[in-house]
Write a protein that holds these residues in place. Structure first.
Motif, mmCIF file in Angstrom:
data_model
loop_
_atom_site.group_PDB
_atom_site.id
_atom_site.type_symbol
_atom_site.label_atom_id
_atom_site.label_comp_id
_atom_site.label_asym_id
_atom_site.label_seq_id
_atom_site.Cartn_x
_atom_site.Cartn_y
_atom_site.Cartn_z
ATOM 1 N N ARG A 21 4.977 11.235 -6.870
ATOM 2 C CA ARG A 21 5.509 9.886 -6.689
ATOM 3 C C ARG A 21 4.943 9.280 -5.422
ATOM 4 N N GLY A 22 4.950 7.943 -5.383
ATOM 5 C CA GLY A 22 4.422 7.243 -4.213
ATOM 6 C C GLY A 22 5.486 6.343 -3.606
ATOM 7 N N ILE A 23 5.426 6.167 -2.305
ATOM 8 C CA ILE A 23 6.346 5.268 -1.596
ATOM 9 C C ILE A 23 5.480 4.290 -0.818
ATOM 10 N N GLN A 28 0.847 -1.206 0.000
ATOM 11 C CA GLN A 28 0.000 0.000 0.000
ATOM 12 C C GLN A 28 0.879 1.251 0.000
ATOM 13 N N VAL A 29 0.434 2.264 -0.715
ATOM 14 C CA VAL A 29 1.204 3.514 -0.716
ATOM 15 C C VAL A 29 1.090 4.163 0.666
ATOM 16 N N ALA A 30 2.243 4.455 1.241
ATOM 17 C CA ALA A 30 2.269 5.114 2.555
ATOM 18 C C ALA A 30 2.321 6.627 2.374
ATOM 19 N N ILE A 31 3.219 7.056 1.473
ATOM 20 C CA ILE A 31 3.414 8.500 1.266
ATOM 21 C C ILE A 31 3.287 8.830 -0.217
ATOM 22 N N VAL A 32 2.460 9.833 -0.502
ATOM 23 C CA VAL A 32 2.407 10.372 -1.866
ATOM 24 C C VAL A 32 3.096 11.727 -1.818
ATOM 25 N N HIS A 33 4.020 11.961 -2.744
ATOM 26 C CA HIS A 33 4.594 13.302 -2.821
ATOM 27 C C HIS A 33 4.017 14.007 -4.030
ATOM 28 N N GLU A 34 3.409 15.148 -3.796
ATOM 29 C CA GLU A 34 2.825 15.953 -4.871
ATOM 30 C C GLU A 34 3.536 17.286 -4.878
ATOM 31 N N SER A 35 4.271 17.571 -5.936
ATOM 32 C CA SER A 35 4.922 18.869 -6.016
ATOM 33 C C SER A 35 4.520 19.575 -7.298
ATOM 34 N N PRO A 36 3.524 20.446 -7.228
ATOM 35 C CA PRO A 36 3.186 21.204 -8.432
ATOM 36 C C PRO A 36 4.291 22.197 -8.795
ATOM 37 N N ILE A 37 5.282 22.349 -7.919
ATOM 38 C CA ILE A 37 6.394 23.254 -8.256
ATOM 39 C C ILE A 37 7.396 22.533 -9.157
ATOM 40 N N THR A 38 7.700 21.252 -8.851
ATOM 41 C CA THR A 38 8.623 20.507 -9.727
ATOM 42 C C THR A 38 7.840 19.667 -10.746
ATOM 43 N N LEU A 39 6.529 19.789 -10.727
ATOM 44 C CA LEU A 39 5.636 19.041 -11.624
ATOM 45 C C LEU A 39 5.853 17.534 -11.472
ATOM 46 N N SER A 40 5.953 17.076 -10.235
ATOM 47 C CA SER A 40 6.156 15.637 -10.065
ATOM 48 C C SER A 40 5.204 15.059 -9.011
ATOM 49 N N ALA A 77 -2.807 4.604 7.079
ATOM 50 C CA ALA A 77 -3.434 5.280 5.939
ATOM 51 C C ALA A 77 -2.357 5.750 4.958
ATOM 52 N N THR A 78 -2.798 6.334 3.850
ATOM 53 C CA THR A 78 -1.880 6.979 2.906
ATOM 54 C C THR A 78 -1.879 8.466 3.222
ATOM 55 N N THR A 79 -0.693 9.060 3.299
ATOM 56 C CA THR A 79 -0.596 10.493 3.597
ATOM 57 C C THR A 79 0.012 11.219 2.397
ATOM 58 N N VAL A 80 -0.332 12.481 2.249
ATOM 59 C CA VAL A 80 0.185 13.262 1.118
ATOM 60 C C VAL A 80 1.159 14.323 1.627
ATOM 61 N N VAL A 81 2.328 14.390 0.990
ATOM 62 C CA VAL A 81 3.291 15.452 1.269
ATOM 63 C C VAL A 81 3.193 16.415 0.093
ATOM 64 N N PHE A 82 2.715 17.619 0.367
ATOM 65 C CA PHE A 82 2.409 18.573 -0.696
ATOM 66 C C PHE A 82 3.396 19.731 -0.662
ATOM 67 N N GLU A 83 4.100 19.901 -1.763
ATOM 68 C CA GLU A 83 5.037 21.018 -1.872
ATOM 69 C C GLU A 83 4.445 22.020 -2.849
ATOM 70 N N GLY A 84 3.685 22.953 -2.305
ATOM 71 C CA GLY A 84 3.024 23.924 -3.169
ATOM 72 C C GLY A 84 2.177 24.848 -2.326
ATOM 73 N N LYS A 85 1.388 25.655 -2.985
ATOM 74 C CA LYS A 85 0.521 26.625 -2.302
ATOM 75 C C LYS A 85 -0.912 26.398 -2.775
#
Ligand code: COA
Ligand code: AMP
Length: 633
Positions: free
Chosen positions: A83-85, A69-81, A300-308
């Motif tokens: 990924r899931g871990i 199961q995905v533990a961490i999703v990284h969403e960076s609209p700044i680097t346009l990427s 659960a799955t958590t999201v790490v969001f690098e953006g505004k």
């Protein structure tokens, strides 16, 4: 069981309530009881249990068959990427980093500072410390080097884990030079630093002191989880007090785990396999409790969001992420919604996405104004849960516990006290006030599991700041009232802490910076109402006799000084020069009255004022800056 029954159940037998909650945690050795009150008013929870945070947040889910199961999703609209871990990958990565830290001598009880932006490696660093029983302290990236240096000296870390850079929409934040100058300013020197090199900026490493994140881990033996006592500190998080010296909030391991697990299911309605997102930063308490530990402990799955919320690239980014990752509960600050509403008043961006999985929106960090709550309710069509808490408590004091029962919401109120919190509104002499009457909001001791037992290396400050004013009660520093239905309303701070865009800041710390300007004789900083950020800091400067620097230059200087010394996050952008500050006869600056004048609110001239004419002078200076009508909500 509904909320009333659950709350009454806790009141009737708190020990039983928390021992039952503790069953949701994996223990190496179960605690013999919940509360340890032999050092009262310093209370501890589950002190004789043995437990490991990382095991509960990572390994146990792999052991239970949830490794893929995905533990961490990284969403960076700044680097346009994106990924899931997975949990299994997370376990490997954390065990490897912990093994490398151990190779360099980091053991249980050693301290590690983490200075990283919103990337999964920040969570991995936290978890690697937890795996070893090392105590971490995460420092928010928006703070300047001087603030980092203060924390290095207070926390005395053996190691610092940092990234080469952070990314704001308009610029790269050069973490490594900030780290280098903080280490130069500090008296305490870490033994070594681990630097995660991002592709956006490769930092120069200091030979013999700095190690590259990857090379550092090469060929090491992964570390197993080290069980620690229930009252072993999991982390220290510094938060603003009334002076430039931040308060190191201590979080004990077992109470933290039990409280977070309880809150995930009962407040946020999140269990294993669910998807949860808190759009905050790892540098704040929300990041600790609900980006890292809470969702992971719950499986659960958590999201790490690098953006505004806006501008990266548009006001629909939150809704896109909620749709794409099928988020069930979402947590943000009211200021973020105000920013979105400003750009998307009719909710057009919201309608472009399918938000079927979203069950509730949670708001905290500052007062949620009823207009914003109603706007979100109308456009999202889900309960909007304002909930109130603090760095000190680590989880919600008051909320609408949708995992138990969705109570009717009342815009402007964070609803009702959670089990563990006996909230009392007191008058100045410590007597409870009737419903509807404003008073100091306090919590009858003991505070529940998860809340701070004390301050790091500062027990007398802890007693003085929180316990002395109302013996037997914890003073929250917030003022407000309870209505006839038992709903709480949080109206203002009773101290010199202000809340700017959901960030807690000390006006006292800013005043210390302003006072250091060579032309400034005296100064005051207040929080004025701001339509977007809730509050904004505003400085008043009295200059030394004979000072010749033009006033505009002094104002420019102090704005730059606050940015350089506290950091851009202070958002200190305006100040004015005045002849005198309004004071009581005993010399206390009347900051609250000044704030009322700036906000155009009714105020009574305090009976103790030295010279009432000064208030007119302040009013005139504020008028020149456009107050009281400038950018009012
Ligand atoms: N590292 C470095 N700098 C940072 C930073 C970080 N992690 N976070 C913020 N900053 C900087 C910003 O770049 C900005 O600098 P500037 O003065 O050069 O523009 C300054 O600090 C103020 O930042 P911020 O408070 O984010 O204001 P903003 O004007 O950039 O954005 C909002 C306004 C409302 C969109 C934004 O404040 C926001 O998203 N708030 C939500 C806050 C939140 O989630 N708080 C957590 C509590 S739950
Ligand atoms: P922090 O420690 O940064 O989380 O800030 C805690 C302070 O933020 C509280 O003491 C309140 O002053 C304010 N705060 C947080 N959440 C709320 C809320 N839901 N309503 C009103 N004020 C809040």
């Amino acid at each position: 069981m509904g909320y009333q029954d659950v709350y009454a159940g806790w009141r009737a037998d708190p020990d039983r309530f928390w021992m039952q909650a503790a069953e949701a945690i994996d223990w190496q050795k179960k605690p013999s009881r919940a509360l340890f009150d032999d050092k009262a008013p310093i209370y501890e929870w589950f002190a004789d249990g043995m437990v490991n945070t990382c095991w509960n947040a990572v390994d146990r889910h792999v052991a239970a068959g949830r490794g893929d199961q995905v533990a961490i999703v990284h969403e960076s609209p700044i680097t346009l990427s994106t990924r899931g871990i997975t949990y299994r990958q997370l376990q490997d990565r954390v065990a490897s980093l912990a093994g490398a830290l151990r190779m360099r001598g980091v053991e249980k009880g050693d301290r590690v500072i983490i200075y990283m932006p919103m990337i999964p490696e920040a969570l991995e660093a936290m978890l690697a410390c937890a795996r070893l029983g090392a105590i971490h302290s995460v420092v928010f990236g928006g703070f300047a080097a001087h603030e980092l240096a203060i924390r290095i000296d207070d926390f005395q870390p053996k190691a610092i884990i940092a990234a080469s850079c952070g990314l704001e929409p308009n610029r790269v934040i050069h973490y490594k030079p900030l780290l280098d100058s903080a280490i130069e300013m500090a008296s305490h020197q870490p033994e070594f630093c681990v630097i995660f090199q991002r592709e956006q900026e490769v930092a120069k490493l200091v030979e013999g002191r700095d190690f590259n994140w990857h090379g550092f881990q090469y060929g090491v033996k992964p570390a197993e989880c080290v069980p620690v006592e229930g009252n072993h500190p999991a982390y220290i998080l510094y938060t603003s007090g009334t002076t430039g010296q931040p308060k190191g909030v201590v979080r004990h391991t077992a109470g933290h785990l039990v409280a977070l697990q309880w809150s995930m299911s009962n407040i946020y309605n999140i269990g294993a396999g669910d998807r949860f997102w808190a759009a905050s930063d790892v540098g704040w308490v929300v990041g600790h409790s609900y980006i890292c530990y809470g969702p992971l402990v719950a499986g659960a799955t958590t999201v790490v969001f690098e953006g505004k919320p806006v501008g990266t690239p548009h006001a629909g980014v939150f809704w896109r992420i909620i749709q794409n990752h099928r988020i069930k509960s979402f947590f943000t600050a009211p200021t973020a919604l105000r920013a979105i509403r400003r750009e998307d008043p009719d909710g057009e961006w919201i309608r472009r996405y399918k938000l079927h999985d979203l069950q509730a929106l949670f708001l905290a960090g500052e007062r949620a104004d009823p207009d914003t709550v109603k706007w979100a309710q109308q456009h999202l069509g889900v309960p909007v849960v304002d909930h109130w808490w603090q760095t000190e408590t680590g989880w919600a004091i008051a909320a609408n516990p949708i995992g138990i029962e969705t109570l009717p919401t009342k815009p402007g109120s964070p609803s009702v006290p959670m089990p563990g919190y006996d909230v009392q509104v007191l008058d100045e002499s410590g007597h409870p006030v009737p419903p509807g009457t404003l008073g100091a909001i306090t919590i009858k001791l003991p505070l529940p599991p998860g809340a701070l037992p004390t301050l790091w290396n500062a027990e007398s400050r802890f007693r003085h700041s929180y316990l002395d004013h109302f013996p037997g009660y914890y003073e929250t520093g917030d003022a407000g009232y309870v209505d006839e239905d038992g709903y709480l309303y949080i109206m203002a701070r009773t101290d010199d802490v202000i809340n700017v865009a959901g960030h807690r800041l000390s006006t006292g710390a800013m005043e210390e910076v302003l006072a250091a300007h060579p032309d400034v004789a005296e100064c005051a900083v207040i929080g004025v109402a701001d339509a977007l950020k809730g509050q904004a800091p505003l400085g008043f400067l009295c200059l030394k006799a004979g000072a010749t620097t033009p006033h505009e230059q002094v104002v420019k200087d102090v704005v730059r000084m606050v940015r350089d010394q506290i950091g851009p996050v202070a958002a200190f952008k305006s100040a004015c020069v005045v002849e005198r500050l309004p004071k009581t006869r005993s010399g206390k600056i009347l900051r609250a009255t000044m704030a009322k004048i700036a906000d155009g609110e009714d105020f009574k001239t305090p009976a103790t004022i030295d010279d009432p004419a000064v208030l007119d002078e302040i009013g005139a200076a504020l008028a020149l800056l456009g107050y009281p009508n400038r950018d009012k909500p």
